[in-house]
Design a protein around this motif. Structure first.
Motif, PDB file in Angstrom:
ATOM      1  N   GLY A 170      18.740  43.995  -0.746  1.00  0.00           N
ATOM      2  CA  GLY A 170      17.295  43.794  -0.691  1.00  0.00           C
ATOM      3  C   GLY A 170      16.786  42.991  -1.873  1.00  0.00           C
ATOM      4  O   GLY A 170      17.535  42.259  -2.522  1.00  0.00           O
ATOM      5  N   SER A 171      15.495  43.153  -2.146  1.00  0.00           N
ATOM      6  CA  SER A 171      14.914  42.405  -3.252  1.00  0.00           C
ATOM      7  C   SER A 171      13.849  43.241  -3.941  1.00  0.00           C
ATOM      8  O   SER A 171      13.422  44.278  -3.419  1.00  0.00           O
ATOM      9  N   ILE A 172      13.429  42.814  -5.117  1.00  0.00           N
ATOM     10  CA  ILE A 172      12.361  43.479  -5.860  1.00  0.00           C
ATOM     11  C   ILE A 172      11.255  42.455  -6.103  1.00  0.00           C
ATOM     12  O   ILE A 172      11.469  41.252  -5.968  1.00  0.00           O
ATOM     13  N   THR A 173      10.085  42.967  -6.474  1.00  0.00           N
ATOM     14  CA  THR A 173       8.992  42.076  -6.857  1.00  0.00           C
ATOM     15  C   THR A 173       8.662  42.324  -8.322  1.00  0.00           C
ATOM     16  O   THR A 173       8.449  43.466  -8.732  1.00  0.00           O
ATOM     17  N   SER A 175       9.942  48.035  -5.860  1.00  0.00           N
ATOM     18  CA  SER A 175      11.095  48.003  -4.964  1.00  0.00           C
ATOM     19  C   SER A 175      10.775  48.846  -3.745  1.00  0.00           C
ATOM     20  O   SER A 175      10.406  50.029  -3.885  1.00  0.00           O
ATOM     21  N   ASN A 176      10.878  48.277  -2.575  1.00  0.00           N
ATOM     22  CA  ASN A 176      10.546  48.989  -1.331  1.00  0.00           C
ATOM     23  C   ASN A 176       9.164  49.638  -1.393  1.00  0.00           C
ATOM     24  O   ASN A 176       8.994  50.794  -1.003  1.00  0.00           O
ATOM     25  N   GLY A 177       8.198  48.909  -1.941  1.00  0.00           N
ATOM     26  CA  GLY A 177       6.820  49.408  -1.997  1.00  0.00           C
ATOM     27  C   GLY A 177       6.578  50.462  -3.063  1.00  0.00           C
ATOM     28  O   GLY A 177       5.465  50.982  -3.191  1.00  0.00           O
ATOM     29  N   GLN A 178       7.593  50.797  -3.841  1.00  0.00           N
ATOM     30  CA  GLN A 178       7.428  51.829  -4.874  1.00  0.00           C
ATOM     31  C   GLN A 178       7.591  51.234  -6.273  1.00  0.00           C
ATOM     32  O   GLN A 178       8.344  50.270  -6.474  1.00  0.00           O
ATOM     33  N   THR A 193       9.382  37.285  -6.321  1.00  0.00           N
ATOM     34  CA  THR A 193      10.434  38.081  -5.682  1.00  0.00           C
ATOM     35  C   THR A 193      11.809  37.703  -6.218  1.00  0.00           C
ATOM     36  O   THR A 193      12.099  36.529  -6.435  1.00  0.00           O
ATOM     37  N   SER A 203       9.108  50.849  -9.688  1.00  0.00           N
ATOM     38  CA  SER A 203      10.415  51.159 -10.280  1.00  0.00           C
ATOM     39  C   SER A 203      10.375  51.139 -11.801  1.00  0.00           C
ATOM     40  O   SER A 203      11.123  51.862 -12.456  1.00  0.00           O
ATOM     41  N   VAL A 210      16.556  51.265  -8.575  1.00  0.00           N
ATOM     42  CA  VAL A 210      16.573  50.239  -7.527  1.00  0.00           C
ATOM     43  C   VAL A 210      17.975  50.222  -6.911  1.00  0.00           C
ATOM     44  O   VAL A 210      18.969  50.071  -7.608  1.00  0.00           O
ATOM     45  N   HIS A 241      23.339  51.797  -8.915  1.00  0.00           N
ATOM     46  CA  HIS A 241      21.978  51.260  -8.846  1.00  0.00           C
ATOM     47  C   HIS A 241      21.864  50.083  -9.806  1.00  0.00           C
ATOM     48  O   HIS A 241      22.781  49.808 -10.572  1.00  0.00           O
TER      49      HIS A 241
END
Lengths: 252, 252
Positions: free
Chosen positions: A208-211, A227-230, A156, A232, A204, A169
């Protein structure tokens, strides 16, 4: 094929990594600086684009072959041309040469037009691209599709203040930084990239954060930025041990 | 006062933040690129320094006044001169101007010589700095001392692969990024820096993580970067609401 434009760039200390190789995200930023210059020279700069059409260019894909990564202090020549376009994409080539004229990188970038308000893609107007003198080719070329990763290693990363650019963004260059970083210092100290396919799927937002997800299969790494379950961005990178590259470089 | 050298720089998309202002770390990197160019022109480049003396320059302190942060697309003039030196420090001024000749930033940088093997400071040889034509001034000027922070707000940042530069440690620009980021998007969206004092105490090695500590007292922020329980950098930044700056900019 279209009009060719080029600019020389001297690689600065800050654009290079610990091994003195140029950071790929910094090099891509230099490429975009050069294509923006060509557009301005042809009267098709970003100001014109937003004022006349209310649109902005975005990159959707990169496909690149890396023969040798240039190093700190080297002066490189970044040559670019718009190859062709269709309704949705403009295909642009970047060739990067060293001072002996040897080809270092061959990069194909897919450009698309975006309405910055609706965040939707727009059809490319013929008169916008006419000055580049590249042909309209009806067939829509897409980059090779990457399969979703099953059980990847996940890391993360919080989205930082300076990750966001003027489009509001995360800047395109950050995705590649997150992909690289997830591979770890030990791997990156031993390997250099030779081939890279990178696809941007969804922007993005700030906060928040990204994985950063990845899988390593031999000398090929597969990446996803979530990002947010989607999804990217996705990438596939082929690597080779540095020793092989060093031998190649020493022949220059 | 010494020989004056300058270079013009056009601010690229990637060097600017979401509000289109130049990122301060990117601007400092440009300044160092310009002073390196002067050194090369005077036959005192980094290669000469390491080969002849086995030493490298490092920055220990920055003191800056920011009248206006330049924006994307602006061409700025970065002017620099070595002001004076003593046994331990060389004091260098950077003046950054816009195209109307207005002074945007006034930066004083403290340079010291480091033995990259022992990581110890070295005495500045007279013949190394002679070509810059700046006077030897016996008195050692130090930046104003910042008190340790009591009960600061703390945020942890992993050290990333691309944070490390060719010196094998975290690049100077990253400290400022960590300090900024800790203040949060809401604050940074409303305020612009006007004064900054930054002191580097100890290098941060690859791997692991750092803690970005800060306290906000009215429109002044105090920062510490801690690495392995030790103080790596300290800063004091004075801010003003963006609205005031916008009014000032619109007068230009």
């Amino acid at each position: 094929m279209g009009l060719v434009y080029y600019q020389t760039v001297e690689l600065t200390f800050d654009s290079c990594d610990r091994a003195s190789h140029v950071k790929l995200p910094a090099l891509l930023a230099d490429c975009l600086m050069v294509s923006t210059k060509q557009s301005e020279q042809l009267g098709r700069g970003n100001d014109y684009l937003i004022e006349r059409y209310g649109l902005v260019w975005v990159i959707t894909d990169y496909e690149m072959t890396i023969h040798r990564l240039p190093v700190f202090g080297e002066t490189i020549k970044i040559e670019t041309e718009a190859l062709s376009y269709n309704k949705l994409f403009c295909y642009r080539r970047f060739h990067i040469y060293d001072q002996t004229g040897a080809l270092l990188l061959d990069i194909l970038a897919y450009f698309a037009l975006l309405d910055p308000k609706s965040r939707k893609a727009a059809v490319i107007p013929d008169d916008l691209v006419a000055p580049y003198r590249c042909p309209f080719v009806k067939k829509i070329q897409r980059s090779s599709k990457l399969k979703p990763l099953e059980t990847p290693i996940q890391q993360t990363y919080p989205v930082r203040y300076f990750d966001i650019d003027m489009n509001g963004h995360v800047n395109n260059s950050k995705y590649l930084e997150w992909m690289y970083d997830a591979l770890g210092d030990a791997f990156l100290g031993k390997y250099r990239p030779t081939q890279l396919t990178l696809t941007y799927k969804k922007e993005v937002p700030p906060g928040g954060s990204i994985t950063s997800c990845h899988l390593l299969d031999g000398e090929t790494s597969y990446h996803e930025i979530m990002s947010n379950g989607q999804l990217s961005a996705q990438a596939k990178i082929e690597w080779q041990p540095i020793s092989i590259e060093s031998e190649k470089t020493s022949d220059l």
